[in-house]
Design a protein around this motif. Sequence first.
Motif, PDB file in Angstrom:
ATOM      1  N   UNK A  69       0.835  -1.203   0.000  1.00 30.49           N
ATOM      2  CA  UNK A  69       0.000   0.000   0.000  1.00 30.49           C
ATOM      3  C   UNK A  69       0.868   1.250   0.000  1.00 30.49           C
ATOM      4  N   UNK A  70       1.898   1.259   0.835  1.00 29.21           N
ATOM      5  CA  UNK A  70       2.780   2.422   0.905  1.00 29.21           C
ATOM      6  C   UNK A  70       3.483   2.664  -0.417  1.00 29.21           C
ATOM      7  N   UNK A  71       3.975   1.586  -1.019  1.00 22.33           N
ATOM      8  CA  UNK A  71       4.733   1.717  -2.257  1.00 22.33           C
ATOM      9  C   UNK A  71       3.838   2.100  -3.433  1.00 22.33           C
ATOM     10  N   UNK A  72       2.686   1.446  -3.532  1.00 26.43           N
ATOM     11  CA  UNK A  72       1.771   1.734  -4.642  1.00 26.43           C
ATOM     12  C   UNK A  72       1.329   3.190  -4.616  1.00 26.43           C
ATOM     13  N   UNK A  73       1.001   3.686  -3.437  1.00 28.40           N
ATOM     14  CA  UNK A  73       0.434   5.024  -3.370  1.00 28.40           C
ATOM     15  C   UNK A  73       1.451   6.122  -3.643  1.00 28.40           C
ATOM     16  N   UNK A  74       2.725   5.794  -3.544  1.00 26.95           N
ATOM     17  CA  UNK A  74       3.736   6.795  -3.888  1.00 26.95           C
ATOM     18  C   UNK A  74       3.653   7.155  -5.370  1.00 26.95           C
ATOM     19  N   UNK A 193       7.571  -4.006  -7.085  1.00 27.42           N
ATOM     20  CA  UNK A 193       6.376  -4.229  -7.889  1.00 27.42           C
ATOM     21  C   UNK A 193       5.301  -3.195  -7.578  1.00 27.42           C
ATOM     22  N   UNK A 194       5.264  -2.747  -6.321  1.00 30.17           N
ATOM     23  CA  UNK A 194       4.273  -1.752  -5.950  1.00 30.17           C
ATOM     24  C   UNK A 194       4.408  -0.477  -6.755  1.00 30.17           C
ATOM     25  N   UNK A 195       5.661  -0.111  -7.084  1.00 22.76           N
ATOM     26  CA  UNK A 195       5.874   1.089  -7.888  1.00 22.76           C
ATOM     27  C   UNK A 195       5.289   0.902  -9.273  1.00 22.76           C
ATOM     28  N   UNK A 196       5.592  -0.243  -9.894  1.00 21.31           N
ATOM     29  CA  UNK A 196       5.062  -0.518 -11.230  1.00 21.31           C
ATOM     30  C   UNK A 196       3.555  -0.695 -11.186  1.00 21.31           C
ATOM     31  N   UNK A 197       3.072  -1.454 -10.174  1.00 23.27           N
ATOM     32  CA  UNK A 197       1.638  -1.681 -10.057  1.00 23.27           C
ATOM     33  C   UNK A 197       0.886  -0.378  -9.825  1.00 23.27           C
ATOM     34  N   UNK A 198       1.526   0.569  -9.126  1.00 18.51           N
ATOM     35  CA  UNK A 198       0.892   1.862  -8.927  1.00 18.51           C
ATOM     36  C   UNK A 198       0.594   2.548 -10.244  1.00 18.51           C
ATOM     37  N   UNK A 199       1.573   2.493 -11.154  1.00 22.71           N
ATOM     38  CA  UNK A 199       1.353   3.093 -12.479  1.00 22.71           C
ATOM     39  C   UNK A 199       0.237   2.371 -13.238  1.00 22.71           C
ATOM     40  N   UNK A 200       0.287   1.034 -13.214  1.00 23.93           N
ATOM     41  CA  UNK A 200      -0.695   0.251 -13.967  1.00 23.93           C
ATOM     42  C   UNK A 200      -2.087   0.416 -13.366  1.00 23.93           C
ATOM     43  N   UNK A 201      -2.184   0.239 -12.046  1.00 27.61           N
ATOM     44  CA  UNK A 201      -3.484   0.343 -11.387  1.00 27.61           C
ATOM     45  C   UNK A 201      -4.066   1.743 -11.533  1.00 27.61           C
ATOM     46  N   UNK A 202      -3.214   2.753 -11.419  1.00 27.52           N
ATOM     47  CA  UNK A 202      -3.697   4.118 -11.608  1.00 27.52           C
ATOM     48  C   UNK A 202      -4.293   4.314 -12.988  1.00 27.52           C
ATOM     49  N   UNK A 203      -3.602   3.784 -14.014  1.00 31.75           N
ATOM     50  CA  UNK A 203      -4.126   3.909 -15.370  1.00 31.75           C
ATOM     51  C   UNK A 203      -5.444   3.183 -15.560  1.00 31.75           C
ATOM     52  N   UNK A 204      -5.550   1.981 -14.987  1.00 31.55           N
ATOM     53  CA  UNK A 204      -6.786   1.201 -15.115  1.00 31.55           C
ATOM     54  C   UNK A 204      -7.954   1.919 -14.442  1.00 31.55           C
ATOM     55  N   UNK A 205      -7.739   2.416 -13.230  1.00 31.92           N
ATOM     56  CA  UNK A 205      -8.834   3.036 -12.475  1.00 31.92           C
ATOM     57  C   UNK A 205      -9.272   4.360 -13.092  1.00 31.92           C
ATOM     58  N   UNK A 354      -2.849   2.500 -21.331  1.00 31.05           N
ATOM     59  CA  UNK A 354      -1.799   1.938 -22.186  1.00 31.05           C
ATOM     60  C   UNK A 354      -0.419   2.198 -21.600  1.00 31.05           C
ATOM     61  N   UNK A 355      -0.233   3.392 -21.044  1.00 26.91           N
ATOM     62  CA  UNK A 355       1.062   3.711 -20.436  1.00 26.91           C
ATOM     63  C   UNK A 355       1.342   2.799 -19.248  1.00 26.91           C
ATOM     64  N   UNK A 356       0.325   2.540 -18.442  1.00 29.41           N
ATOM     65  CA  UNK A 356       0.522   1.653 -17.301  1.00 29.41           C
ATOM     66  C   UNK A 356       0.812   0.228 -17.718  1.00 29.41           C
ATOM     67  N   UNK A 357       0.077  -0.274 -18.698  1.00 24.37           N
ATOM     68  CA  UNK A 357       0.270  -1.655 -19.144  1.00 24.37           C
ATOM     69  C   UNK A 357       1.607  -1.851 -19.839  1.00 24.37           C
ATOM     70  N   UNK A 358       2.180  -0.799 -20.388  1.00 25.75           N
ATOM     71  CA  UNK A 358       3.489  -0.920 -21.035  1.00 25.75           C
ATOM     72  C   UNK A 358       4.552  -1.404 -20.059  1.00 25.75           C
ATOM     73  N   UNK A 359       4.409  -1.085 -18.776  1.00 27.23           N
ATOM     74  CA  UNK A 359       5.414  -1.430 -17.773  1.00 27.23           C
ATOM     75  C   UNK A 359       5.223  -2.817 -17.173  1.00 27.23           C
TER      76      UNK A 359
END
Length: 512
Positions: A69-74, A193-205, A354-359
């Motif tokens: 949670x901490x890493x994703x939200x950064x 992974x939280x850093x990458x997932x943050x980008x992907x999840x942010x794009x999806x949401x 698309x930007x999030x899924x690229x990572x």
Amino acid sequence: MKRLWYPPGAGKIVVDVTLTTPDEKPPAAGPTTPSAPSNPSAFSSYSAPSSPSPLTPLGLLTILLGASLSSIDFFIVNVALPSIERDLHASPATLEMVVAGYAVAYAVLLVLGGRLGDTYGRRKLFLWGVAAFGLTSLACGLAPGAWWLVGARMAQGAASALMLPQVLATIHATTRGERRARAVALYGSVSGLGVVLGQVLGGVLVAADLGGTGWRMAFLVNVPVAVAALLCAVRSVPDSRAEQPRRGDLGGTLLLGSALTALLLPLSEGRATGWPLWSILLLAAAPLLGWAFAAVERRAEDTGGSPLLPPSLLREPGVRLGLALGLPVFIGFSGWMFVSAVTLQQGLGYGALKAGLTLVPMGLTQVAASMLAPRVAARLGGRAMTVAALVHGSGLVVLALTVLWVPWSSLTPLALAPGLALCGLGQGVELALYYRIVLAAVPAARAGAGSGLAATVQQSCLAVGVATVGSLFLSLIPALGMRRAFTAVLGVQLAGLLGLALLGLRLPRRLS
């Protein structure tokens, strides 16, 4: 008869003698009997430790969920910034504060969070941190204005600072040997992974726009996750704390917070505001405040006080070397994440999704590499860091060549995937080894302070990387264009990885 030896200067020693009757058996000596400390002067304050319960798989999963949670939200906010700007009419400087406010509060309070866990119990502080994170996420998602969001993000960073140090400290206090190595490797994979997932999840949401929430769902999604983590933690996370809780260190806390704020705030906000006088003065004051903090902590430890960050930790060779290894890893990583987000969305015109899924290729290989990191370290020892840095660097070279040779309009996620996958392989091993090297040199009684130090270096470097590497990238675009500016920044990161490879040669052949 055995001759009893009493260390000089130990003061009064009270020996507990148990008398037994003929039908009673004396207590058997076993592994639960504490061994004497190696330093004779420690006898005067030595007390038998109470061993915490072992960390179960569910407990490990729960604390790793908190760490994620901490890493994703950064980073989850990166892809949501355009929507926030439109919805809240936020200026560019205010948008940077949305990111920087979280980073500064997080980095400033991490060591204090570790100390509080040492004193009051790491399980209790983890529970408080998770609950506060859920509440502050709700405040972010319901923010009526830009500055409300800035304040809520700062509070969210403070909640993360309560929660994250307890994760590493609990792993350090409740696991041993190979189980600890696997747990630390998992932590490294979750953190990265939280850093990458943050980008992907942010794009999806943001793209899904569930119920018209848009960017707000990037924060509201944390609330049910925090509730689930809280319920699991109550039953599965064992409690642990320092054997001899220390008093608070108000002076050290204020000086550390002032020093980090003086460094991170201008680096985050200076470029957006045109480097005003206050930013220059704060940067000039940062090293002076850092020197004052070191002097206060050194005096507190020499006089038997309770320093927030014991200077003796930094006298451990493994701690110093481990922290030095973290500088190119985290500065380069955060700079890369910021630069890639700008390049993909503004340069190549990718949408948030698309930007999030690229990572995704980078995230998948990073998880796999972090899981294999204990085996790689067992086979290669300290040379594993050198190999990981070279693999990571080769990924940057492949990315640079791809960007330079493939036509700009033809740069698809598939074309970028090979370079990203190599970067993920290197990063997965680097993150796992960083925490393993630092924590191996930290005494168990100082697990909270040590994990707080390791996490503070990580978060400070993440903020510095966005500010320095990001500013360099943005300043190069007008003269070189985005394509060449992107490859130039990759070259800077490659230089840092070569330095990391050389530092890796100084590590021992066999890692503990």
